[in-house]
Design a protein around this motif. Structure first.
Motif, PDB file in Angstrom:
ATOM      1  N   TRP A  83      32.578  48.273  43.085  1.00  0.00           N
ATOM      2  CA  TRP A  83      33.796  47.510  43.357  1.00  0.00           C
ATOM      3  C   TRP A  83      34.863  48.439  43.888  1.00  0.00           C
ATOM      4  O   TRP A  83      35.120  49.492  43.323  1.00  0.00           O
ATOM      5  CB  TRP A  83      34.280  46.838  42.066  1.00  0.00           C
ATOM      6  N   ARG A  84      35.489  48.062  44.981  1.00  0.00           N
ATOM      7  CA  ARG A  84      36.551  48.853  45.594  1.00  0.00           C
ATOM      8  C   ARG A  84      37.890  48.345  45.091  1.00  0.00           C
ATOM      9  O   ARG A  84      38.263  47.204  45.363  1.00  0.00           O
ATOM     10  CB  ARG A  84      36.460  48.721  47.124  1.00  0.00           C
ATOM     11  N   TRP A  85      38.627  49.193  44.372  1.00  0.00           N
ATOM     12  CA  TRP A  85      39.934  48.837  43.844  1.00  0.00           C
ATOM     13  C   TRP A  85      40.995  49.199  44.878  1.00  0.00           C
ATOM     14  O   TRP A  85      41.361  50.363  45.025  1.00  0.00           O
ATOM     15  CB  TRP A  85      40.210  49.550  42.525  1.00  0.00           C
ATOM     16  N   THR A  86      41.491  48.209  45.581  1.00  0.00           N
ATOM     17  CA  THR A  86      42.551  48.441  46.560  1.00  0.00           C
ATOM     18  C   THR A  86      43.874  48.646  45.815  1.00  0.00           C
ATOM     19  O   THR A  86      43.978  48.378  44.613  1.00  0.00           O
ATOM     20  CB  THR A  86      42.690  47.245  47.516  1.00  0.00           C
ATOM     21  N   ASP A  87      44.882  49.101  46.537  1.00  0.00           N
ATOM     22  CA  ASP A  87      46.198  49.312  45.921  1.00  0.00           C
ATOM     23  C   ASP A  87      46.764  48.002  45.365  1.00  0.00           C
ATOM     24  O   ASP A  87      47.315  47.971  44.263  1.00  0.00           O
ATOM     25  CB  ASP A  87      47.180  49.916  46.931  1.00  0.00           C
ATOM     26  N   ASP A  88      46.619  46.929  46.127  1.00  0.00           N
ATOM     27  CA  ASP A  88      47.121  45.624  45.670  1.00  0.00           C
ATOM     28  C   ASP A  88      46.371  45.142  44.435  1.00  0.00           C
ATOM     29  O   ASP A  88      46.969  44.626  43.486  1.00  0.00           O
ATOM     30  CB  ASP A  88      47.004  44.581  46.785  1.00  0.00           C
ATOM     31  N   LEU A  89      45.069  45.316  44.448  1.00  0.00           N
ATOM     32  CA  LEU A  89      44.253  44.893  43.312  1.00  0.00           C
ATOM     33  C   LEU A  89      44.582  45.742  42.075  1.00  0.00           C
ATOM     34  O   LEU A  89      44.675  45.219  40.964  1.00  0.00           O
ATOM     35  CB  LEU A  89      42.769  45.030  43.674  1.00  0.00           C
ATOM     36  N   VAL A 121      40.428  39.252  28.684  1.00  0.00           N
ATOM     37  CA  VAL A 121      41.754  38.689  28.968  1.00  0.00           C
ATOM     38  C   VAL A 121      42.218  39.135  30.353  1.00  0.00           C
ATOM     39  O   VAL A 121      42.741  38.332  31.133  1.00  0.00           O
ATOM     40  CB  VAL A 121      42.765  39.113  27.878  1.00  0.00           C
ATOM     41  N   ILE A 122      41.989  40.397  30.669  1.00  0.00           N
ATOM     42  CA  ILE A 122      42.387  40.913  31.976  1.00  0.00           C
ATOM     43  C   ILE A 122      41.641  40.175  33.083  1.00  0.00           C
ATOM     44  O   ILE A 122      42.239  39.751  34.082  1.00  0.00           O
ATOM     45  CB  ILE A 122      42.124  42.431  32.066  1.00  0.00           C
ATOM     46  N   LEU A 123      40.342  40.022  32.902  1.00  0.00           N
ATOM     47  CA  LEU A 123      39.513  39.321  33.897  1.00  0.00           C
ATOM     48  C   LEU A 123      39.998  37.895  34.100  1.00  0.00           C
ATOM     49  O   LEU A 123      40.124  37.428  35.242  1.00  0.00           O
ATOM     50  CB  LEU A 123      38.047  39.334  33.456  1.00  0.00           C
ATOM     51  N   ASP A 124      40.309  37.197  33.015  1.00  0.00           N
ATOM     52  CA  ASP A 124      40.780  35.813  33.120  1.00  0.00           C
ATOM     53  C   ASP A 124      42.128  35.739  33.826  1.00  0.00           C
ATOM     54  O   ASP A 124      42.344  34.860  34.669  1.00  0.00           O
ATOM     55  CB  ASP A 124      40.889  35.178  31.727  1.00  0.00           C
ATOM     56  N   VAL A 174      40.056  37.027  40.089  1.00  0.00           N
ATOM     57  CA  VAL A 174      39.636  37.523  41.397  1.00  0.00           C
ATOM     58  C   VAL A 174      38.156  37.229  41.580  1.00  0.00           C
ATOM     59  O   VAL A 174      37.346  37.492  40.686  1.00  0.00           O
ATOM     60  CB  VAL A 174      39.906  39.037  41.518  1.00  0.00           C
ATOM     61  N   LYS A 175      37.801  36.692  42.728  1.00  0.00           N
ATOM     62  CA  LYS A 175      36.412  36.336  43.044  1.00  0.00           C
ATOM     63  C   LYS A 175      35.538  37.595  43.060  1.00  0.00           C
ATOM     64  O   LYS A 175      35.941  38.634  43.554  1.00  0.00           O
ATOM     65  CB  LYS A 175      36.364  35.646  44.409  1.00  0.00           C
ATOM     66  N   ASN A 176      34.363  37.506  42.472  1.00  0.00           N
ATOM     67  CA  ASN A 176      33.334  38.551  42.407  1.00  0.00           C
ATOM     68  C   ASN A 176      33.705  39.737  41.498  1.00  0.00           C
ATOM     69  O   ASN A 176      32.966  40.705  41.433  1.00  0.00           O
ATOM     70  CB  ASN A 176      32.978  39.083  43.798  1.00  0.00           C
ATOM     71  N   LEU A 177      34.821  39.679  40.837  1.00  0.00           N
ATOM     72  CA  LEU A 177      35.182  40.726  39.891  1.00  0.00           C
ATOM     73  C   LEU A 177      34.489  40.419  38.563  1.00  0.00           C
ATOM     74  O   LEU A 177      34.592  39.312  38.046  1.00  0.00           O
ATOM     75  CB  LEU A 177      36.709  40.781  39.695  1.00  0.00           C
ATOM     76  N   SER A 214      32.315  44.074  33.749  1.00  0.00           N
ATOM     77  CA  SER A 214      31.951  45.501  33.763  1.00  0.00           C
ATOM     78  C   SER A 214      32.878  46.284  34.696  1.00  0.00           C
ATOM     79  O   SER A 214      33.220  47.437  34.400  1.00  0.00           O
ATOM     80  CB  SER A 214      30.490  45.701  34.154  1.00  0.00           C
ATOM     81  N   HIS A 215      33.303  45.668  35.813  1.00  0.00           N
ATOM     82  CA  HIS A 215      34.276  46.316  36.689  1.00  0.00           C
ATOM     83  C   HIS A 215      35.590  46.553  35.934  1.00  0.00           C
ATOM     84  O   HIS A 215      36.180  47.638  35.998  1.00  0.00           O
ATOM     85  CB  HIS A 215      34.581  45.457  37.930  1.00  0.00           C
ATOM     86  N   VAL A 216      36.027  45.522  35.227  1.00  0.00           N
ATOM     87  CA  VAL A 216      37.294  45.607  34.497  1.00  0.00           C
ATOM     88  C   VAL A 216      37.188  46.621  33.355  1.00  0.00           C
ATOM     89  O   VAL A 216      38.114  47.414  33.133  1.00  0.00           O
ATOM     90  CB  VAL A 216      37.713  44.214  33.970  1.00  0.00           C
TER      91      VAL A 216
END
Length: 154
Positions: free
Chosen positions: A17-23, A44-47, A51-54, A57-59
């Protein structure tokens, strides 16, 4: 170490997963909502991020990196505060020592003046004449100065 089994590395099936500055900014805002990174949970963060496809495990991974970064920043800040406090203490000590040295110098000068006045008083007696005594730094100058001022050798 006999009998120790080392688990082999298996690459995750979840794509990178690419974490952009905005993301990342959105992530930080969501993390700070429930009370900071210590109380935020990946679910909670994910909810909240929605974000689609996040995936969770990425979080989880990003939250772990975020917490480690905050911990390191906190460590550096504490180290910097200790260093500032140490430098401030050194400055206070230098100021104190300078003031002490100046006070000792003034006290020594006052003792010298008192010694000179004690030497002059018996010589002059009880006369009310104003006598100006020039006192230099060399030993014996006060006697020479008295001799020149009063015209007598003492």
């Amino acid at each position: 170490m006999r009998g120790r089994i080392v688990r082999s590395y298996t690459r995750s099936k979840v794509p990178h997963w690419r974490w952009t500055d905005d993301l990342n900014l959105l992530f930080i805002q969501v993390v700070e909502l429930p009370g900071g990174e210590r109380r935020a949970t990946p679910k909670v963060i994910l909810d909240f991020m929605d974000v689609k496809n996040l995936t969770i495990s990425h979080v989880k991974s990003h939250l772990q990196m975020y917490r480690n970064k905050k911990k390191e920043e906190s460590r550096k800040e504490r180290r910097m505060m200790r260093e500032m406090s140490r430098r401030q203490s050194q400055q206070y000590i230098q100021i104190y020592e300078s003031a002490r040295d100046a006070t000792q110098f003034i006290q020594n000068q006052q003792r010298v003046q008192l010694d000179i006045s004690e030497k002059i008083t018996p010589v002059l007696g009880s006369s009310n004449n104003d006598v100006v005594v020039a006192c230099g730094g060399a030993i014996g100058e006060e006697e020479l100065s008295l001799e020149l001022t009063l015209g007598r050798k003492y």
